[in-house]
Design a protein around this motif. Structure first.
Motif, mmCIF file in Angstrom:
data_model
loop_
_atom_site.group_PDB
_atom_site.id
_atom_site.type_symbol
_atom_site.label_atom_id
_atom_site.label_comp_id
_atom_site.label_asym_id
_atom_site.label_seq_id
_atom_site.Cartn_x
_atom_site.Cartn_y
_atom_site.Cartn_z
ATOM 1 N N HIS A 78 0.833 -1.210 0.000
ATOM 2 C CA HIS A 78 0.000 0.000 0.000
ATOM 3 C C HIS A 78 0.865 1.257 0.000
ATOM 4 C CE1 HIS A 78 -2.723 3.109 1.529
ATOM 5 N NE2 HIS A 78 -3.715 2.360 1.052
ATOM 6 N N GLU A 79 2.020 1.187 0.625
ATOM 7 C CA GLU A 79 2.912 2.342 0.721
ATOM 8 C C GLU A 79 3.451 2.786 -0.640
ATOM 9 O OE1 GLU A 79 5.773 1.148 3.631
ATOM 10 O OE2 GLU A 79 4.355 1.393 5.276
ATOM 11 N N ALA A 80 3.302 1.958 -1.668
ATOM 12 C CA ALA A 80 3.751 2.315 -3.017
ATOM 13 C C ALA A 80 2.756 3.247 -3.712
ATOM 14 C CB ALA A 80 3.942 1.055 -3.856
ATOM 15 N N LEU A 81 1.535 3.376 -3.158
ATOM 16 C CA LEU A 81 0.483 4.188 -3.777
ATOM 17 C C LEU A 81 0.707 5.681 -3.604
ATOM 18 C CD1 LEU A 81 -2.953 2.600 -2.805
ATOM 19 C CD2 LEU A 81 -2.012 2.856 -5.101
ATOM 20 N N ARG A 82 0.327 6.425 -4.616
ATOM 21 C CA ARG A 82 0.260 7.883 -4.476
ATOM 22 C C ARG A 82 -1.010 8.187 -3.678
ATOM 23 N NH1 ARG A 82 -4.031 9.507 -7.088
ATOM 24 N NH2 ARG A 82 -4.712 8.509 -8.994
ATOM 25 N N GLY A 83 -1.103 9.383 -3.135
ATOM 26 C CA GLY A 83 -2.327 9.799 -2.452
ATOM 27 C C GLY A 83 -3.494 9.736 -3.429
ATOM 28 N N GLY A 84 -4.602 9.183 -2.999
ATOM 29 C CA GLY A 84 -5.780 9.072 -3.851
ATOM 30 C C GLY A 84 -5.773 7.856 -4.756
ATOM 31 N N GLY A 85 -4.732 7.027 -4.688
ATOM 32 C CA GLY A 85 -4.654 5.830 -5.538
ATOM 33 C C GLY A 85 -5.580 4.722 -5.059
ATOM 34 N N THR A 86 -5.580 3.629 -5.794
ATOM 35 C CA THR A 86 -6.460 2.500 -5.475
ATOM 36 C C THR A 86 -5.633 1.259 -5.170
ATOM 37 O OG1 THR A 86 -8.195 3.357 -6.915
ATOM 38 C CG2 THR A 86 -8.320 1.016 -6.353
ATOM 39 N N PHE A 87 -5.951 0.606 -4.070
ATOM 40 C CA PHE A 87 -5.320 -0.637 -3.650
ATOM 41 C C PHE A 87 -6.326 -1.757 -3.837
ATOM 42 C CE2 PHE A 87 -4.208 -3.981 -0.738
ATOM 43 C CZ PHE A 87 -2.812 -4.008 -0.746
ATOM 44 N N VAL A 104 -9.466 1.365 -1.022
ATOM 45 C CA VAL A 104 -9.121 -0.046 -0.901
ATOM 46 C C VAL A 104 -10.313 -0.861 -1.374
ATOM 47 C CG1 VAL A 104 -8.529 -1.914 0.688
ATOM 48 C CG2 VAL A 104 -7.501 0.358 0.981
ATOM 49 N N VAL A 105 -10.041 -1.743 -2.340
ATOM 50 C CA VAL A 105 -11.082 -2.580 -2.937
ATOM 51 C C VAL A 105 -10.685 -4.034 -2.701
ATOM 52 C CG1 VAL A 105 -12.157 -3.254 -5.116
ATOM 53 C CG2 VAL A 105 -11.499 -0.880 -4.739
ATOM 54 N N VAL A 106 -11.636 -4.846 -2.285
ATOM 55 C CA VAL A 106 -11.404 -6.278 -2.180
ATOM 56 C C VAL A 106 -12.087 -6.922 -3.374
ATOM 57 C CG1 VAL A 106 -11.771 -8.365 -0.826
ATOM 58 C CG2 VAL A 106 -11.270 -6.198 0.331
ATOM 59 N N GLN A 107 -11.285 -7.526 -4.237
ATOM 60 C CA GLN A 107 -11.819 -8.173 -5.441
ATOM 61 C C GLN A 107 -11.898 -9.667 -5.194
ATOM 62 O OE1 GLN A 107 -12.970 -6.781 -8.410
ATOM 63 N NE2 GLN A 107 -13.719 -8.867 -8.544
ATOM 64 N N GLU A 108 -13.091 -10.161 -5.093
ATOM 65 C CA GLU A 108 -13.268 -11.581 -4.860
ATOM 66 C C GLU A 108 -13.652 -12.268 -6.162
ATOM 67 O OE1 GLU A 108 -15.610 -12.408 -1.452
ATOM 68 O OE2 GLU A 108 -14.248 -11.284 -0.172
ATOM 69 N N VAL A 109 -13.408 -13.548 -6.221
ATOM 70 C CA VAL A 109 -13.732 -14.327 -7.410
ATOM 71 C C VAL A 109 -15.246 -14.454 -7.528
ATOM 72 C CG1 VAL A 109 -13.514 -16.600 -8.484
ATOM 73 C CG2 VAL A 109 -11.591 -15.622 -7.226
ATOM 74 N N CYS A 110 -15.739 -14.262 -8.749
ATOM 75 C CA CYS A 110 -17.163 -14.464 -8.986
ATOM 76 C C CYS A 110 -17.339 -15.013 -10.395
ATOM 77 C CB CYS A 110 -17.942 -13.168 -8.805
ATOM 78 S SG CYS A 110 -17.472 -11.882 -9.960
ATOM 79 N N ALA A 111 -18.412 -15.748 -10.594
ATOM 80 C CA ALA A 111 -18.693 -16.320 -11.912
ATOM 81 C C ALA A 111 -19.095 -15.206 -12.874
ATOM 82 C CB ALA A 111 -19.814 -17.346 -11.789
#
Length: 161
Positions: A78-87, A104-111
């Motif tokens: 996360h520390e590699a992100l610029r301010g306002g970036g997306t993790f 911060v987005v959690v991308q889970e597997v979905c069909a």
């Protein structure tokens, strides 16, 4: 965009998909995998380190717009992100809190049949590669499990009937 675990199955596919869309990427992986990830489309390479944020910022001053954490590194990535970036976290319990107005987005597997068809077409056209370590008969599922548990595979094992 920075991708942790860039030499792995998910990270490698992400590198290729990003390159197809013109997204510049920083691949984070083991030093032995630099040639592999560059071949998959990485613009920059950063070896795994405890000071990942600083290492990525050394090649992309100010930080990257997005991080996909395929290696479940967490806050250090996360520390590699610029301010306002997306993790983007792929494993919910390891998603860091949003810092510096990041998202911060959690991308889970979905069909998703339509997306799978798009990916299949990219594989068929040679634009997306699948790394296959070995094909084994279904009767050798125990041997396949042992090989996976031992680690060190480059690619996936496929069981065939």
């Amino acid at each position: 965009m920075s991708i942790t675990g860039a030499a792995g199955g998910v990270g490698g596919l992400l590198l290729e998909l990003a390159a197809l869309r013109g997204v510049r990427t920083v691949a984070v992986a083991d030093p032995r995998d630099e040639e592999l990830v560059r071949g998959l489309g990485a613009d920059w390479f950063v070896p795994r380190t405890d000071r990942l944020g600083a290492a990525v910022r050394a090649v992309v001053p100010g930080g990257v717009d997005a991080v996909v954490d395929a290696a479940v590194v967490g806050v250090a990535a996360h520390e590699a992100l610029r301010g306002g970036g997306t993790f983007v976290a792929l494993v919910a319990p390891f998603a860091p809190p949003p810092l510096r107005a990041t998202r911060v987005v959690v991308q889970e597997v979905c069909a998703d049949g339509a997306r799978l068809a798009e990916l299949s077409a990219l594989v068929d056209s040679g634009q997306l590669s699948l790394r296959l370590a070995d094909r084994l008969p279904l009767a050798e599922v125990a041997a396949a499990h042992e090989r996976l548990a031992a680690g060190g595979l480059r690619g996936r094992l496929v069981l065939v009937p």
